[in-house]
Each structure stands twice: as structure tokens, then as C-alpha cells.
Design a protein around this motif. Structure first.
Motif, PDB file in Angstrom:
ATOM      1  N   GLU A  14      -9.283  -6.061  -8.258  1.00 62.97           N
ATOM      2  CA  GLU A  14      -9.509  -4.616  -8.342  1.00 62.97           C
ATOM      3  C   GLU A  14      -9.765  -4.292  -9.807  1.00 62.97           C
ATOM      4  N   ASN A  57       0.000 -10.561   4.933  1.00 59.42           N
ATOM      5  CA  ASN A  57      -0.217  -9.252   4.303  1.00 59.42           C
ATOM      6  C   ASN A  57       0.495  -9.075   2.973  1.00 59.42           C
ATOM      7  N   LYS A  73       5.187  -6.444   5.422  1.00 61.36           N
ATOM      8  CA  LYS A  73       4.355  -5.262   5.197  1.00 61.36           C
ATOM      9  C   LYS A  73       3.768  -4.837   6.532  1.00 61.36           C
ATOM     10  N   ASP A  74       4.061  -3.604   6.917  1.00 65.17           N
ATOM     11  CA  ASP A  74       3.505  -3.007   8.131  1.00 65.17           C
ATOM     12  C   ASP A  74       2.680  -1.810   7.689  1.00 65.17           C
ATOM     13  N   GLY A  75       1.374  -1.891   7.880  1.00 71.37           N
ATOM     14  CA  GLY A  75       0.499  -0.835   7.377  1.00 71.37           C
ATOM     15  C   GLY A  75       0.523  -0.856   5.858  1.00 71.37           C
ATOM     16  N   ASP A  76       0.856   0.278   5.244  1.00 72.62           N
ATOM     17  CA  ASP A  76       0.937   0.362   3.783  1.00 72.62           C
ATOM     18  C   ASP A  76       2.379   0.338   3.290  1.00 72.62           C
ATOM     19  N   LYS A  77       3.332   0.108   4.180  1.00 73.01           N
ATOM     20  CA  LYS A  77       4.742   0.177   3.798  1.00 73.01           C
ATOM     21  C   LYS A  77       5.390  -1.200   3.839  1.00 73.01           C
ATOM     22  N   TYR A  78       6.405  -1.351   2.978  1.00 65.82           N
ATOM     23  CA  TYR A  78       7.130  -2.612   2.871  1.00 65.82           C
ATOM     24  C   TYR A  78       8.540  -2.453   3.425  1.00 65.82           C
ATOM     25  N   ASP A  94       3.409  -2.298  -6.955  1.00 65.94           N
ATOM     26  CA  ASP A  94       2.043  -2.827  -6.896  1.00 65.94           C
ATOM     27  C   ASP A  94       1.991  -3.884  -5.793  1.00 65.94           C
ATOM     28  N   THR A  97      10.567   0.146  -1.805  1.00 71.75           N
ATOM     29  CA  THR A  97       9.419   0.576  -2.603  1.00 71.75           C
ATOM     30  C   THR A  97       8.850  -0.610  -3.369  1.00 71.75           C
TER      31      THR A  97
END
Length: 196
Positions: free
Chosen positions: A132, A149, A72-77, A92, A89
Motif C-alpha cells: 500500500e 486473513n 479476523k472476521d470481516g474487518d474486525k479482530y 495496522d 484492536t
């Protein structure tokens, strides 16, 4: 790069590349910096099922192989090999914690989670648990950090068992219900919001 030299990423090619590295344990994906080769039609559903081209990947060893090169880099996989990096993609969390073992009690308790792909993580300062809550329904979604991450959604049966291991603890002047593991307290819900 000419059109002739261009390689179109595929699940088969990525799997072959990973098998060729022959590493013991998890590959060092954090050290690899290959070029981005585009997105792959691969998706991890909320229940942990991996899909390729819209079809579930039914072979557990292949899913485990792909999960070993997930980053995971930032919010992307991404799936990362020494020679390519492709986007995927994730609905969750990429993993699902399907079970845990509790040893000890109270502040001395240690919780060890196991994911659907065989990873284990001892909840604690390096592998925190977070919860959450849906703003509308209040429904909890609990997670544990598995590695670099990458989190696992704690499945419902495990979460119910986790609640049975819970205790109340003062945190920042407020009483919280949560769980202890490896010397750390992880809040789940404010004590005054617990149903009777």
C-alpha cells in the motif's frame, strides 16, 4: 443468563482456556464458533507490541499464545477459544515480519518470512505480498499474508532487503518493479515511478 452466571472476559481467563486445549501447532480457531463476549482492552500496535489495559505485554510466550488464537472476521479482530470470542484492536496488521530468507534468483526465487511471534510464511500464491502506498507521501507499507486473513507488516529493514531482490516485469501491459517468490510476481511500484 443471570448476572451471577455471566463471565467477564479477561486476558488471564483466555490464556487459561487456550492452555487447557493442549493442541499441538496452531489451534483450529476457524472451526470454533463460541458466543461473542464483548471487547477486551487489548491492542496490537503497528510495531507488533501487544498491550493489555494500556500496558505492554512483556512476556513473549504470552504474546505468542494470544497470537495463536487470533482470528479476523470481516474487518474486525478477535481472540477465539472454544468457549469465548472477544474483540481486540489492531492498529495496522497483527504481525510484523522481522526477517526473511531468499533462496534462488529471478522467477525461481523463494522468500520465506518470519514474524515477531515465530510464524513463517513462504510468499507465493497462498501467501501474497502487497504494498500500500500513502496517497500523500508515497511511503510504502508492505505486507505478507501469514495465515487465514492475518497479515504481517514487513519491517523497514526487511523491506529494504526485499527491494534488493527485486526485478522489473511486465504486468497487464505495464512494467513494474517487484519481487518473485514461489512462481508468483508481486508488484511494488510501477517502473517509471522509481526514483533515479
Amino acid at each position: 443468563m443471570s448476572a451471577q452466571d455471566r463471565v467477564i472476559p479477561s486476558a488471564e481467563g483466555i490464556a487459561a482456556s487456550v492452555r487447557a486445549t493442549k493442541s499441538k501447532g496452531l489451534p483450529p480457531v476457524h472451526l470454533w464458533n463460541p458466543p461473542f463476549c464483548g471487547d477486551l482492552d487489548m491492542r496490537i500496535a503497528r510495531d507488533g507490541t501487544w498491550f493489555y489495559l494500556g500496558t505492554p505485554i512483556g512476556r513473549a510466550p504470552l504474546v505468542k499464545l494470544f497470537s495463536s488464537i487470533l482470528r479476523k472476521d470481516g474487518d474486525k479482530y478477535f481472540l477465539v477459544t472454544p468457549v469465548e470470542k472477544v474483540g481486540i484492536t489492531v492498529d495496522d496488521a497483527p504481525f510484523v515480519a522481522t526477517d526473511f530468507e531468499a533462496v534462488g534468483e529471478g522467477e525461481a526465487q523463494v522468500l520465506t518470512f518470519t514474524t515477531h511471534v515465530g510464524d513463517t510464511a513462504v510468499a507465493g500464491p497462498e501467501h501474497p505480498i502487497r504494498v500500500e502506498r500513502d496517497a500523500e507521501t508515497g511511503e510504502p507499507s508492505p505486507y505478507v499474508l501469514v495465515r487465514a486473513n492475518l497479515e504481517a507488516l514487513i519491517d523497514r529493514k526487511s523491506f529494504y532487503r526485499l527491494v534488493e531482490c527485486g526485478a522489473h516485469h511486465m504486468l497487464d501491459g505495464q512494467s513494474w518493479f517487484g519481487v518473485w517468490s514461489d512462481g508468483a510476481f508481486f508488484p511494488i511500484i510501477p517502473s517509471d515511478e522509481l526514483p533515479d
